[in-house]
Design an enzyme around this catalytic site. Structure first.
Site, PDB file in Angstrom:
ATOM      1  CG  ASP A 273      -1.825   1.213   1.295  1.00 53.71           C
ATOM      2  OD1 ASP A 273      -1.889   1.954   0.292  1.00 53.71           O
ATOM      3  OD2 ASP A 273      -2.471   1.406   2.350  1.00 53.71           O
ATOM      4  CE  LYS A 280      -0.262   3.799   3.431  1.00 58.94           C
ATOM      5  NZ  LYS A 280      -1.126   4.430   4.437  1.00 58.94           N
ATOM      6  CD  GLU A 352      -5.375   0.719   0.565  1.00 57.69           C
ATOM      7  OE1 GLU A 352      -5.407   1.922   0.909  1.00 57.69           O
ATOM      8  OE2 GLU A 352      -4.939  -0.190   1.303  1.00 57.69           O
ATOM      9  NE  ARG A 354     -11.848   3.493   4.049  1.00 56.63           N
ATOM     10  CZ  ARG A 354     -11.794   4.441   4.992  1.00 56.63           C
ATOM     11  NH1 ARG A 354     -12.776   5.317   5.107  1.00 56.63           N
ATOM     12  NH2 ARG A 354     -10.774   4.505   5.812  1.00 56.63           N
TER      13      ARG A 354
HETATM   14  N1  BES Z   1      -3.295   0.186   5.233  1.00 58.74           N
HETATM   15  C1  BES Z   1      -3.642   1.482   5.680  1.00 58.74           C
HETATM   16  C2  BES Z   1      -3.919   1.510   7.191  1.00 58.74           C
HETATM   17  C3  BES Z   1      -2.726   1.427   8.094  1.00 58.74           C
HETATM   18  C4  BES Z   1      -1.855   2.486   8.214  1.00 58.74           C
HETATM   19  C5  BES Z   1      -2.512   0.308   8.845  1.00 58.74           C
HETATM   20  C6  BES Z   1      -0.771   2.404   9.082  1.00 58.74           C
HETATM   21  C7  BES Z   1      -1.454   0.223   9.717  1.00 58.74           C
HETATM   22  C8  BES Z   1      -0.574   1.280   9.838  1.00 58.74           C
HETATM   23  C9  BES Z   1      -4.895   1.971   4.981  1.00 58.74           C
HETATM   24  O1  BES Z   1      -5.021   1.574   3.672  1.00 58.74           O
HETATM   25  C10 BES Z   1      -4.820   3.458   4.981  1.00 58.74           C
HETATM   26  O2  BES Z   1      -3.943   3.976   4.365  1.00 58.74           O
HETATM   27  N2  BES Z   1      -5.739   4.092   5.680  1.00 58.74           N
HETATM   28  C11 BES Z   1      -5.749   5.504   5.788  1.00 58.74           C
HETATM   29  C12 BES Z   1      -7.187   5.951   5.731  1.00 58.74           C
HETATM   30  C13 BES Z   1      -7.343   7.444   5.591  1.00 58.74           C
HETATM   31  C14 BES Z   1      -6.848   7.904   4.248  1.00 58.74           C
HETATM   32  C15 BES Z   1      -8.803   7.783   5.778  1.00 58.74           C
HETATM   33  C16 BES Z   1      -5.098   5.897   7.109  1.00 58.74           C
HETATM   34  O3  BES Z   1      -5.295   5.186   8.099  1.00 58.74           O
HETATM   35  O4  BES Z   1      -4.367   6.883   7.124  1.00 58.74           O
HETATM   36 ZN    ZN Z   2      -4.116  -0.133   3.140  1.00 56.12          ZN
HETATM   37 MN    MN Z   3      -4.044   2.912   2.334  1.00 55.74          MN
END
Ligand code: BES
Ligand code: ZN
Ligand code: MN
Length: 499
Positions: A273, A280, A352, A354
């Site tokens: 991801d 990120k 992504e 969800r």
């Molecule tokens: N895979 C990530 C969630 C995550 C981040 C898990 C860090 C463990 C450690 C997920 O896909 C994500 O990026 N979520 C975003 C959602 C936001 C954009 C609403 C997040 O948590 O920042």
């Molecule tokens: Zn993710």
């Molecule tokens: Mn993500």
């Protein structure tokens, strides 16, 4: 590791090492007392001199103890006898294992099964011991150029039981413990692999291979053409930004009778991801190879259920993709149509998980499930809210939530419920589509579950956010194999109910 159970006296074990407990402060367990008596007071003498207090973490390794048949005796500190809980019990077993490993012992008889743990049975103790021992011995070296297997590895552990009447219970616990532990190790191995090895196609291939090992499982893999034809516009919006082909994997285990409705487990399988166009930040981005831990957990749980040949129908469904920025990647503001027909405004391409889950959750309606549990490293917010101890739990069916909380307590692989109230739903309002894929800063774990809840109205559903529990960062970086134990316990307890 090979595990067995046996009844017998500690001084009569002809084996590399006998392990016995010492409680705080300086109190011998029954097995330690027996060894002490046989040796003419050698152990109590050493203890009196202050060699071991009996606190958790302390050990004392003795050689050639008089009138015993074993090469060594390992005394393990267990803390106050009345205070031993799940965590302490696992810790004690981990300490035992690392000490034995360092000593080069290959075969051990553990009498730690006799120590009292509040409200816990013998079979629980055996089961937890196996998980703790295997977790301590686990290594992931497949990608190092030089493999250094230990010279004298620990390979056999005998759990002592107090009499022949307990052998059957003990053997069943060994069977379950070993199956779950193997599921945990499978899950860890998949998750620890880097994103350039463990791609969606790789996961599909591993799942397909499981059919050979477990004849009662059937695996089907849909590729992007099939997925597009099913109308999974949300899934496609993520996978189209990557050169790796996305897959939808289904692994069906049919151990119950035909009419029995299946339990469906859905696992998020984002093999890397990057965030996509909503890229990120660089720090610790490597850890986003663990974004398929939901998928790994589902495969681990199904493998344990299949290994145990449980009389239940379980179906694992894994949407798997890579989330990358590319000329053809989705952009913030793009609107796509999900399999359910609901339109989604993608305000952040990093939300992504969800998007692939919602289409998988619509897809599983066709199985007429008894319950659907999705497992996903879904939100960083969950790590903030709950840390690394429990997984976040939400859902639309109280009894299912209750059963998962209970399975969490019993397995030691815990979860904790957050309120999935309607009040949060409006955070997902979009000016241009039916729903937005993010809900703002507040309550990010809950709004992510709110998003999924729009796609799960037709069945009993629970969601496990495992973002905080699925792997460890820092020096001990690596997958934990959670929530395999939780899921298998849930299924075992579900079977008990039905009896
Ligand atoms: N895979 C990530 C969630 C995550 C981040 C898990 C860090 C463990 C450690 C997920 O896909 C994500 O990026 N979520 C975003 C959602 C936001 C954009 C609403 C997040 O948590 O920042
Ligand atoms: Zn993710
Ligand atoms: Mn993500």
């Amino acid at each position: 590791m090979e595990y067995t159970v046996k009844s017998g006296s500690p001084e009569k074990q002809r084996i590399g090492c006998v392990v016995a407990a010492v409680f705080a402060s300086r109190t011998l367990s029954p097995a330690a007392k027996t060894l002490d008596k046989a040796s003419g007071g050698m152990i109590s003498n050493l203890i009196r001199r202050g060699e071991l207090e009996g606190d958790v973490g302390g050990t004392l390794l003795l050689h050639n103890v008089d009138n015993t048949l074993c090469d060594r005796v390992l005394l393990v500190g267990c803390g106050k006898e009345k205070d031993i809980d799940t965590k302490t019990f696992r810790k004690i077993n981990a300490v035992m294992t690392s000490t034995l490993k360092a000593s080069g012992t290959t075969e051990v008889a553990s009498f730690l099964t006799e120590i009292p743990v509040k409200r816990r049975s013998l079979s629980w103790k055996i089961h937890q011991s196996i998980e703790a021992i295997d977790a301590t011995l686990y290594t992931f070296n497949q990608l190092k150029s030089e493999q250094k297997p230990p010279r004298r590895p620990l390979r056999k552990c005998i759990f002592s039981v107090s009499g022949r009447g307990q052998l059957a219970e003990g053997e069943e616990a060994v069977r379950r413990g070993m199956a779950i532990s193997a599921g945990i190790n499978l899950s860890k191995d998949l998750a620890n692999l880097p994103g350039n090895v463990c791609t969606p196609s790789y996961l599909a291939k591993q799942a397909t291979n499981m059919q050979k090992q477990f004849p009662k499982t059937r695996v089907t893999v849909l590729d992007e053409k099939d997925i597009e034809e099913l109308g999974m516009g949300a899934f496609m919006s993520v996978t189209k930004g990557s050169r790796q082909e996305g897959k939808l994997i289904t692994i069906e285990y049919r151990g119950g009778d035909k009419k029995q409705k299946p339990i469906v487990l859905v696992g998020k399988g984002v093999t890397f991801d990057s965030g996509g166009i909503s890229l990120k930040p660089g720090a610790a981005m490597d850890e986003m190879k663990f974004d398929m831990c939901g998928a790994a957990g589902v495969l681990g749980a199904v493998s344990a259920v299949a290994e145990l040949q449980l009389p239940v129908n379980v179906i694992g469904v894994i949407p798997t993709v890579e989330n990358m920025p590319d000329g053809s990647a989705s952009k913030p503001g793009d609107i796509v149509t999900s399999m359910s027909g609901q339109t989604i405004e993608i305000l952040n391409t990093d939300a992504e998980g969800r998007l692939i889950l919602c289409d998988a959750l619509s897809y599983v309606e066709k199985f007429d499930p008894a319950a659907v549990i999705d497992v996903a490293t879904l939100t960083g917010a969950c790590v903030v809210a709950l840390g690394e101890h429990p997984a976040g739990l939400m859902g639309n069916h109280k009894p299912l939530i209750h059963d998962l909380l209970k399975a969490g307590k019993n397995s030691g692989d815990r979860c904790w419920e957050l309120p999935l109230w309607d009040d949060y739903q409006e955070q997902l309002d979009s000016n241009f589509a039916d729903i937005a894929n993010i809900g703002g800063k507040a309550a990010g774990t809950i709004t992510a579950a709110c998003f999924l809840s729009r796609f799960t109205k037709k069945y009993h559903w629970a969601h496990l956010d495992i973002a905080g529990v699925a792997w460890k960062s820092g020096k001990q970086k690596g997958a934990t194999g959670r929530p395999v134990s939780l899921l298998v316990h849930y299924i075992l307890e579900h079977l008990e109910h039905k009896k």
